[in-house]
Write a protein that holds these residues in place. Structure first.
Motif, PDB file in Angstrom:
ATOM      1  N   THR A 131      65.723  66.064  65.003  1.00 56.62           N
ATOM      2  CA  THR A 131      64.328  66.304  64.621  1.00 56.62           C
ATOM      3  C   THR A 131      63.766  65.193  63.743  1.00 56.62           C
ATOM      4  O   THR A 131      64.413  64.767  62.780  1.00 56.62           O
ATOM      5  CB  THR A 131      64.219  67.646  63.857  1.00 56.62           C
ATOM      6  OG1 THR A 131      64.683  68.698  64.693  1.00 56.62           O
ATOM      7  CG2 THR A 131      62.779  67.924  63.448  1.00 56.62           C
ATOM      8  N   LEU A 132      62.579  64.730  64.087  1.00 57.67           N
ATOM      9  CA  LEU A 132      61.764  63.932  63.166  1.00 57.67           C
ATOM     10  C   LEU A 132      60.415  64.642  63.081  1.00 57.67           C
ATOM     11  O   LEU A 132      59.647  64.647  64.044  1.00 57.67           O
ATOM     12  CB  LEU A 132      61.590  62.492  63.666  1.00 57.67           C
ATOM     13  CG  LEU A 132      60.596  61.626  62.874  1.00 57.67           C
ATOM     14  CD1 LEU A 132      60.926  61.586  61.392  1.00 57.67           C
ATOM     15  CD2 LEU A 132      60.556  60.209  63.439  1.00 57.67           C
ATOM     16  N   ALA A 192      63.398  56.136  60.383  1.00 55.28           N
ATOM     17  CA  ALA A 192      63.685  56.976  61.550  1.00 55.28           C
ATOM     18  C   ALA A 192      65.151  56.830  61.942  1.00 55.28           C
ATOM     19  O   ALA A 192      65.824  57.815  62.254  1.00 55.28           O
ATOM     20  CB  ALA A 192      62.760  56.599  62.706  1.00 55.28           C
ATOM     21  N   GLY A 223      67.338  58.831  59.783  1.00 59.63           N
ATOM     22  CA  GLY A 223      67.258  60.283  59.907  1.00 59.63           C
ATOM     23  C   GLY A 223      66.350  60.952  58.902  1.00 59.63           C
ATOM     24  O   GLY A 223      66.611  62.081  58.470  1.00 59.63           O
ATOM     25  N   ASN A 242      63.733  63.247  57.253  1.00 57.90           N
ATOM     26  CA  ASN A 242      63.333  64.583  57.721  1.00 57.90           C
ATOM     27  C   ASN A 242      61.912  64.601  58.267  1.00 57.90           C
ATOM     28  O   ASN A 242      61.636  65.271  59.252  1.00 57.90           O
ATOM     29  CB  ASN A 242      63.459  65.614  56.595  1.00 57.90           C
ATOM     30  CG  ASN A 242      64.864  66.187  56.503  1.00 57.90           C
ATOM     31  OD1 ASN A 242      65.844  65.470  56.742  1.00 57.90           O
ATOM     32  ND2 ASN A 242      64.962  67.457  56.162  1.00 57.90           N
ATOM     33  N   TYR A 243      61.009  63.897  57.584  1.00 60.69           N
ATOM     34  CA  TYR A 243      59.619  63.882  58.064  1.00 60.69           C
ATOM     35  C   TYR A 243      58.875  62.700  57.485  1.00 60.69           C
ATOM     36  O   TYR A 243      59.291  62.089  56.494  1.00 60.69           O
ATOM     37  CB  TYR A 243      58.894  65.194  57.729  1.00 60.69           C
ATOM     38  CG  TYR A 243      58.657  65.420  56.247  1.00 60.69           C
ATOM     39  CD1 TYR A 243      59.665  65.916  55.427  1.00 60.69           C
ATOM     40  CD2 TYR A 243      57.438  65.133  55.659  1.00 60.69           C
ATOM     41  CE1 TYR A 243      59.460  66.121  54.081  1.00 60.69           C
ATOM     42  CE2 TYR A 243      57.219  65.333  54.300  1.00 60.69           C
ATOM     43  CZ  TYR A 243      58.238  65.830  53.522  1.00 60.69           C
ATOM     44  OH  TYR A 243      58.032  66.023  52.177  1.00 60.69           O
ATOM     45  N   ARG A 293      59.450  58.616  66.997  1.00 63.72           N
ATOM     46  CA  ARG A 293      60.246  59.573  67.769  1.00 63.72           C
ATOM     47  C   ARG A 293      60.761  58.918  69.050  1.00 63.72           C
ATOM     48  O   ARG A 293      61.948  59.038  69.396  1.00 63.72           O
ATOM     49  CB  ARG A 293      59.401  60.803  68.116  1.00 63.72           C
ATOM     50  CG  ARG A 293      59.217  61.784  66.957  1.00 63.72           C
ATOM     51  CD  ARG A 293      58.232  62.887  67.339  1.00 63.72           C
ATOM     52  NE  ARG A 293      58.087  63.890  66.274  1.00 63.72           N
ATOM     53  CZ  ARG A 293      57.072  64.748  66.210  1.00 63.72           C
ATOM     54  NH1 ARG A 293      56.106  64.719  67.140  1.00 63.72           N
ATOM     55  NH2 ARG A 293      57.012  65.626  65.232  1.00 63.72           N
ATOM     56  N   LYS A 296      64.121  60.907  68.761  1.00 69.77           N
ATOM     57  CA  LYS A 296      63.942  62.129  67.960  1.00 69.77           C
ATOM     58  C   LYS A 296      62.817  62.974  68.553  1.00 69.77           C
ATOM     59  O   LYS A 296      61.988  62.496  69.321  1.00 69.77           O
ATOM     60  CB  LYS A 296      63.608  61.756  66.511  1.00 69.77           C
ATOM     61  CG  LYS A 296      64.713  60.981  65.792  1.00 69.77           C
ATOM     62  CD  LYS A 296      65.924  61.865  65.537  1.00 69.77           C
ATOM     63  CE  LYS A 296      67.083  61.079  64.944  1.00 69.77           C
ATOM     64  NZ  LYS A 296      66.901  60.723  63.561  1.00 69.77           N
TER      65      LYS A 296
END
Lengths: 228, 444
Positions: free
Chosen positions: B150-151, B376, B379, B381-382, B408, B413
């Motif tokens: 997840t991104l 990215a 990793g 989170n957002y 992404r 992601k």
């Protein structure tokens, strides 16, 4: 105006949108460094000698240059017109704001002080030196991509050197297309009246002014990094 | 306690841990402004050598801000998990770097913020990325954030006058480009309680109208949000800017007790959810005169100890927002963003980064592309999603909805799983406007 509905090419912005952004950024960069003539009754300078030193040494932008003389005006609202990060912004918006404030203010307005290479907290030093009950710093806001002429106002009750940002109230985005000078003056007068009741500004002064519309900005100064 | 290291015939001496950490920090303008930066490149590397030789156990005996003077120090030392720390308690700072790079499982090591700051100071960018990618920190509200694939993106539809239609237009634009799974979060131009409540109600109306599995937030001062809760507004997340010293938090108008009270109020509406959203940033303590002579990156890590206490859904550094007096240019912002991400992750936080810069910093879109891509890969989170990368209220540049799509796609992601399923149901992702997302449904 927000940059919505730009379309896309793959995951990127189309060429026209991309270059429009680059042009706006170039203009904003230039606005930080441009000078403007500010009008008022008393001229003061911070301890930052030039724009580069102003950008790298915000501490110097909060201190009055040695030997600064200011008239006493006890009990007044002192209005400081400060260049901040956009001299052209405050030059464009301050005169109309002051004119609109004069018939509304609950406190007499002292001499208008023009401050060069100034940060918000320079108003504390100015207000304290003049014996002001409150100080309103009108300051050029950091230029954005769509607005390079925006002014903010920071109101501080009982200004003394060392006030924290949580002790101020802020009205931002004053410019054509943002908050009008008239609406900002009305908000400032409202905050000032509330501050006189509380003998305080900042997070303790909740902005409960009835919102005629959603278009009524006035926030506690909040995060220090928000301040010019 | 003093520390020393000889380099090229010069013996460099550092009076205490606070000074050693500051001198070992890669160059940034904020530490120079505070007068704590190394005076030369050689002094900096000498400090890094001395720091690498320091046993981690020493950090439990010497506080950078006195225990009596700061509730954040007390929070760190009183809350230290000696059992978790046992796995690495025999290591030096240099040994910890080797451990973090060699081991796969580096979560929950009982490290203090100062230990994490120290090890980051002897790391290169590739180390920050490699180690930052290891801990997974999963949080939940209406969706699941932080999974390995997840991104997420915070949809940030700010408007200079908090105009409801303007905010709604940006929300719709972002949703159509896949943003909004981290949250839909507006920075209001005003802290007016009526305006904040109207924005909360409007965002909640949009969320319910389209049945979006996400959470909303109006990023007002915590006291305003608490008032909104009392008055019955649909509050999902409680936002607050926080910092790494008691004095800085006081300048923000908050205390640990106030944050606890706010979390309890929000959790009474959303039992079991992560309900807090914090923002931080290197340099904020110095900006408020609340830094105690500690370098800005160590203080940033101490802010994460405050955040960790309240089990937040989201935490992000607003890395380039503060300006050139703290992070001068693209190079300094780039490194700081990767430091903040890795340090936050090692301290157990669901770390995001606002990849951003201001117009008075020596930085541009190319610098942001580089930082975004590295985050990215690490990793993160957002990230943020702002229309066209241009925040028309806060007057700074963050990442655009397009940038989120790029990041992404470039790293394989995806959005949060519940949000991705919602996008598929709505038909988002093609070239046409999905019928179910008609702007007319939200009054546009």
């Amino acid at each position: 105006m927000a940059r919505v509905a730009l379309g896309r090419v793959g995951t990127a912005q189309p060429t026209a949108a991309h270059l429009a952004f680059q042009a706006a950024h170039a203009q904003a960069r230039d606005a930080v460094w441009a000078q403007a003539v500010l009008s008022g009754d008393v001229m003061v300078h911070s301890q930052a000698r030039d724009r580069r030193e102003y950008l790298l040494r915000p501490d110097l932008g909060r201190l009055l240059a040695p030997g600064t003389a200011l008239p006493a005006c006890p009990g007044a609202l002192v209005v400081v017109v400060a260049d901040g990060l956009c001299a052209a912004g405050v030059a464009a918006q301050a005169p109309a704001l002051i004119a609109a404030l004069r018939p509304l203010t609950p406190l007499p307005i002292g001499p208008v002080v023009v401050a060069s290479q100034a940060r918000v907290a320079l108003g504390d030093a100015v207000g304290a030196a003049m014996g002001a009950r409150a100080v309103a710093v009108l300051i050029g806001e950091r230029p954005g991509l769509s607005a390079q002429d925006s002014m903010g106002i920071y109101l501080t009750w009982a200004p003394v050197v060392g006030r924290t940002d949580a002790e101020r109230n802020c009205i931002s985005n004053i410019r054509p297309g943002g908050l009008s000078a008239e609406a900002a003056a009305a908000k400032l007068a409202w905050l000032l009246r509330a501050a006189m009741g509380l003998c305080a500004t900042g997070v303790g002064l909740k902005d409960d002014m009835p919102a005629a519309s959603l278009a009524m900005p006035a926030a506690p100064a909040g995060p220090a990094e928000l301040l010019p | 306690m003093a520390f020393a290291h000889s380099l090229g015939g010069t013996r460099h001496i550092f009076d205490d841990l606070r000074m050693l950490l500051a001198r070992a920090t890669p160059l940034r303008s904020g530490d120079a402004l505070a007068g704590v930066a190394a005076g030369s490149a050689a002094e900096r590397v000498a400090a890094q050598h001395a720091l690498a030789d320091l046993p981690l156990a020493h950090f439990l005996t010497e506080a950078v801000i006195p225990y009596e003077a700061c509730d954040v120090t007390r929070l760190i030392l009183d809350g230290h998990d000696a059992i978790a720390f046992a796995r690495v308690s025999h290591l030096t700072v240099g040994g910890l770097r080797d451990f973090l790079l060699a081991e796969d499982d580096v979560a929950g090591l009982g490290l203090t913020p100062e230990m994490v700051a120290a090890v980051s100071k002897i790391m290169r960018v590739s180390d920050l990325i490699a180690v930052g990618a290891k801990p997974r920190v999963v949080t939940r509200f209406r969706n699941t954030l932080g999974g390995a694939a997840t991104l997420a993106i915070r949809l940030q539809p700010n408007h200079p006058t908090d105009d409801a239609r303007g905010v709604a237009a940006s929300v719709l634009d972002g949703l159509l480009l896949g943003a909004g799974d981290a949250c839909i979060g507006v920075n209001p131009a005003t802290d007016n309680i009526e305006t904040v409540m109207r924005l909360l109600e409007m965002l909640d109306m949009i969320r319910q109208r389209f049945a979006i599995p996400t959470q909303c937030c109006v990023l007002s001062h915590v006291t305003t949000t608490m008032l909104a809760i009392q008055r019955g507004a649909p509050v999902d997340l409680v936002f607050q800017s926080i910092g790494g010293t008691q004095a800085l938090n006081e300048s923000f108008g908050v205390s640990l007790a106030l944050l606890a009270e706010a979390r309890d109020a929000a959790q009474s509406r959303h039992p079991g959810a992560n309900v807090m959203y914090f923002e931080t940033g290197q340099g904020s303590a110095l900006s408020a005169g609340a830094h105690h002579g500690v370098d800005q990156q160590t203080l940033e890590c101490r802010a994460y100890a405050v955040a960790r206490r309240f089990e937040p859904l989201l935490v992000n550094s607003v890395v380039g927002f503060i300006g050139p007096e703290y992070l001068y240019d693209g190079k300094q912002i780039f490194r700081a963003g990767l430091e903040d991400h890795m340090c936050g992750k090692l301290l157990g936080l669901p770390m995001g980064v606002d990849v951003c810069y201001t117009n008075h910093a020596e930085a541009d879109q190319d610098d942001m592309d580089a930082l975004l891509t590295c985050l990215a890969v690490a990793g993160v989170n957002y990230i943020m999603g702002v229309p066209g990368a241009d925040d028309v209220m806060l007057a700074y540049q963050s990442t655009s909805f397009h940038d989120g799509m790029f990041a992404r796609a470039a790293t394989g992601k995806r959005p949060a799983p519940e949000f991705e399923a919602w996008m598929a149901r709505m038909g988002i992702g093609g070239d046409a406007m999905p019928e179910a997302l008609s702007p007319a449904l939200i009054g546009l």
